[in-house]
Design a protein around this motif. Structure first.
Motif, PDB file in Angstrom:
ATOM      1  N   UNK A 230      -4.457  -5.184  -3.219  1.00 39.31           N
ATOM      2  CA  UNK A 230      -4.268  -5.993  -4.418  1.00 39.31           C
ATOM      3  C   UNK A 230      -4.049  -5.116  -5.639  1.00 39.31           C
ATOM      4  N   UNK A 231      -4.620  -3.911  -5.631  1.00 36.45           N
ATOM      5  CA  UNK A 231      -4.583  -3.022  -6.793  1.00 36.45           C
ATOM      6  C   UNK A 231      -3.501  -1.965  -6.599  1.00 36.45           C
ATOM      7  N   UNK A 232      -2.530  -1.923  -7.472  1.00 38.32           N
ATOM      8  CA  UNK A 232      -1.452  -0.941  -7.318  1.00 38.32           C
ATOM      9  C   UNK A 232      -1.953   0.492  -7.172  1.00 38.32           C
ATOM     10  N   UNK A 233      -3.077   0.821  -7.794  1.00 32.52           N
ATOM     11  CA  UNK A 233      -3.582   2.194  -7.745  1.00 32.52           C
ATOM     12  C   UNK A 233      -4.028   2.596  -6.344  1.00 32.52           C
ATOM     13  N   UNK A 234      -4.402   1.623  -5.525  1.00 37.11           N
ATOM     14  CA  UNK A 234      -4.889   1.923  -4.172  1.00 37.11           C
ATOM     15  C   UNK A 234      -4.022   1.289  -3.083  1.00 37.11           C
ATOM     16  N   UNK A 235      -2.971   0.611  -3.450  1.00 36.99           N
ATOM     17  CA  UNK A 235      -2.175  -0.144  -2.487  1.00 36.99           C
ATOM     18  C   UNK A 235      -1.234   0.744  -1.666  1.00 36.99           C
ATOM     19  N   UNK A 236      -1.107   0.407  -0.390  1.00 35.46           N
ATOM     20  CA  UNK A 236      -0.079   1.000   0.477  1.00 35.46           C
ATOM     21  C   UNK A 236       0.778  -0.087   1.104  1.00 35.46           C
TER      22      UNK A 236
END
Length: 439
Positions: A230-236
Motif C-alpha cells: 500500500x505504501x510506495x516507500x515499501x511497495x514491490x
C-alpha cells in the motif's frame, strides 16, 4: 427549526484536477481547536455527511432538529452528499480552506492525509479508549482512526462486503450457495438458464471493481506483503497473487455478468436495483446496503441470503480476512466551535440514536456497543456485522488504503481489465509504475 440539507454540490472549482494529496500542499498551521472546553450553545454548526438521498437523509435531519430543539440558539447546517459526490466535495472544501466543523471520513490513507495535514482535531482526551465516550465504542473501530497512538475519528458505523443472493433464484436454478470461487463461477450458467443475470454489476464509478479486487488480493497475497504494498516507500507489487486475483476477477466478470465489458457504463445503483427487483440472482454489496436492497423491491428480507466472496483454491493469502472498514467523522482542527462539534457528535452516537441507525430503514450497523442486536437490526444486518466482528482482520477499501496516485491507477486498471483494453499483466505494470512514481 432552521436546519438546511444542502444536497447539491457547490461549483467544483478545478475539482477534476484535484487529488487529495494536492489538497494538502501547504499544511494547515497548528490547530486551534479546544475539544475539551465547555461547549457554547449558540451559532451555526456545519456538518458534512455521506447520507444524501433516501432512505438515509432523514437520519441526520432528525438528529439536527432534535439537537436544535434541545439547544434553541444552535443552527445545525447539514451538507448531505452521496458516497460518490462526497469525494469531490471534500477535496474542494479542503483545497479552499472551507472544511465544515464536522466532516465525514473513510479510514486508511484518506484519513491519514487529514491527520498529517492538521485538518483533524486530536480527540484523544475526549474519545480515547479510557474515556467515558470512548468506552461506548468497539475498540477496533476506535483504533481504525488512530494515528501514532492518538485518536482522531468518531466511528459511526462498521461495514463489510458480502455477496447477497436471492434464495428463490437459487432454488429455481437448482444451485446452492457456493463455498469456493470455482463453485461461484460454475453456478452462473445455471442461473442464467433459469432467467437471471447471475451477478448484477455496475462499475461506472470505478470503485465497485476494486471491492472485488481487494477481497481477492486478501485471499491471494499474504497480509504483510499486501499491506507493505500500500505504501510506495515499501511497495514491490511483485507477488504472483496479484496476477492470480486479476485473472480471477476477469473470469468472474466474463462468466457471471450480462453486460461484460459494458459494465463500465452501468451505475452501481442500477446493479443494486436489478438485484432488488429480482432480475439478478446475486449482487456484491456492503452491509450498509442490505436493508436498501430488500426495501420496496421483489426480494423480501426472508428471500435474502448472504455469503462471503468465496476464496479460490490454493490461495496464498489469508482466507479469513474480510474486506471492510468502519466509517466515521472528524472534527475540523481549526473550528472555533470544536467543543460544540464534539457535543453534537456525542448526541449523534448515544445509544438510542445508535440503535435507530442500526435499524431499518437505515441499516447502518453502529460501532456503539450494544446497538446492533437481533431486536434492533434486520436479520441480514445482524448476521453480516457479526461476521465482520469475527474476522481476525479487515482489508480496507483499496482506493482508500493507498496513496491517491496508486488508487487512481487501480481504478483505471479495473476499468481496463473489464473492457479488455489491458491484460492483467499490463494493469499490474501500470500500477507498479504509479507506485514507483509516488515514492
Amino acid at each position: 427549526m432552521r436546519t438546511r440539507a444542502l444536497k447539491a454540490s457547490v461549483a467544483l472549482v478545478g475539482a477534476a484536477a484535484l487529488t487529495l494529496t494536492g489538497c494538502f500542499a501547504g499544511p494547515s498551521q497548528k490547530p486551534t481547536a479546544d475539544v475539551t472546553a465547555e461547549p457554547e450553545y449558540s451559532g451555526k454548526l456545519s456538518v458534512l455527511t455521506k447520507f444524501a438521498g433516501d432512505p438515509l437523509s432523514p437520519y441526520f435531519e432528525g438528529l439536527a432538529a432534535a439537537y436544535e430543539k434541545k439547544h434553541p440558539d444552535v443552527d445545525v447546517e447539514l451538507i448531505q452528499e452521496t458516497d460518490q459526490s462526497i469525494k469531490d466535495k471534500t477535496k474542494t472544501l479542503t483545497a479552499s480552506g472551507a472544511l465544515p466543523d464536522v466532516y465525514f471520513t473513510w479510514t486508511g490513507n484518506w484519513a491519514e492525509n487529514f491527520i498529517r495535514g492538521n485538518r483533524a482535531a486530536d480527540l484523544t482526551e475526549v474519545i480515547g479508549p479510557g474515556t467515558p465516550w470512548g468506552r461506548t465504542f468497539g475498540k477496533g473501530s476506535l483504533n481504525a482512526f488512530a494515528h501514532d497512538g492518538r485518536y482522531y475519528g468518531i466511528p459511526l458505523y462498521n461495514n463489510g462486503k458480502f455477496m447477497g443472493y436471492n434464495k428463490a433464484a437459487f432454488a429455481k436454478a437448482g444451485v446452492k450457495a457456493p463455498v469456493t470461487f470455482d463453485e461461484l463461477v460454475g453456478s452462473c450458467p445455471a442461473l442464467r438458464k433459469a432467467g437471471f443475470e447471475p451477478i448484477a454489476f455496475g462499475n461506472k464509478d470505478g470503485w465497485p471493481a476494486l471491492h472485488y479486487l481487494q477481497q481477492l488480493f486478501a485471499y491471494n497475497v499474504p497480509t504483510d506483503v499486501r499491506e507493505a504494498d500500500y505504501r510506495p516507500q515499501t511497495a514491490t507489487l511483485d507477488h504472483p497473487g496479484y496476477l492470480s486475483a486479476l485473472k480471477q476477477f476477469k473470469a468472474l466478470v466474463t462468466a457471471c455478468t450480462n453486460t461484460g465489458a459494458g459494465t463500465n457504463g452501468v451505475l452501481y445503483t442500477s446493479a443494486q436495483e436489478a438485484f432488488s427487483h429480482g432480475k439478478a440472482a446475486m449482487y456484491y454489496q456492503e452491509v450498509l446496503e442490505f436493508d436498501t436492497t430488500t426495501a420496496g423491491g421483489s426480494v423480501k428480507p426472508e428471500q435474502f441470503g448472504l455469503f462471503r466472496l468465496p476464496a479460490p483454491s490454493g490461495a496464498r493469502g489469508d482466507v479469513r480476512v474480510l474486506e471492510g472498514a468502519p466509517e466515521g467523522y472528524f472534527v475540523n482542527a481549526d473550528s472555533p466551535r470544536a467543543a460544540l462539534a464534539v457535543d453534537f457528535m456525542k448526541f449523534v452516537t448515544d445509544l438510542p440514536a445508535a440503535k435507530t441507525l442500526s435499524s431499518p430503514p437505515y441499516g447502518q450497523p453502529s460501532t456503539v456497543v450494544g446497538a446492533v442486536t437481533p431486536q434492533t437490526s434486520s436479520k441480514a444486518v445482524f448476521e453480516g456485522i457479526e461476521a465482520v466482528n469475527r474476522a481476525p482482520r479487515l482489508a480496507g477499501w483499496l482506493d482508500m488504503v493507498t496513496v491517491p496516485e496508486v488508487a487512481d491507477a487501480w481504478l483505471a486498471g479495473g476499468e481496463a481489465l473489464i473492457s479488455g483494453s489491458r491484460t492483467p499483466e499490463q494493469v499490474l505494470e501500470t500500477v507498479r509504475r504509479a507506485s514507483a512514481a509516488a515514492k
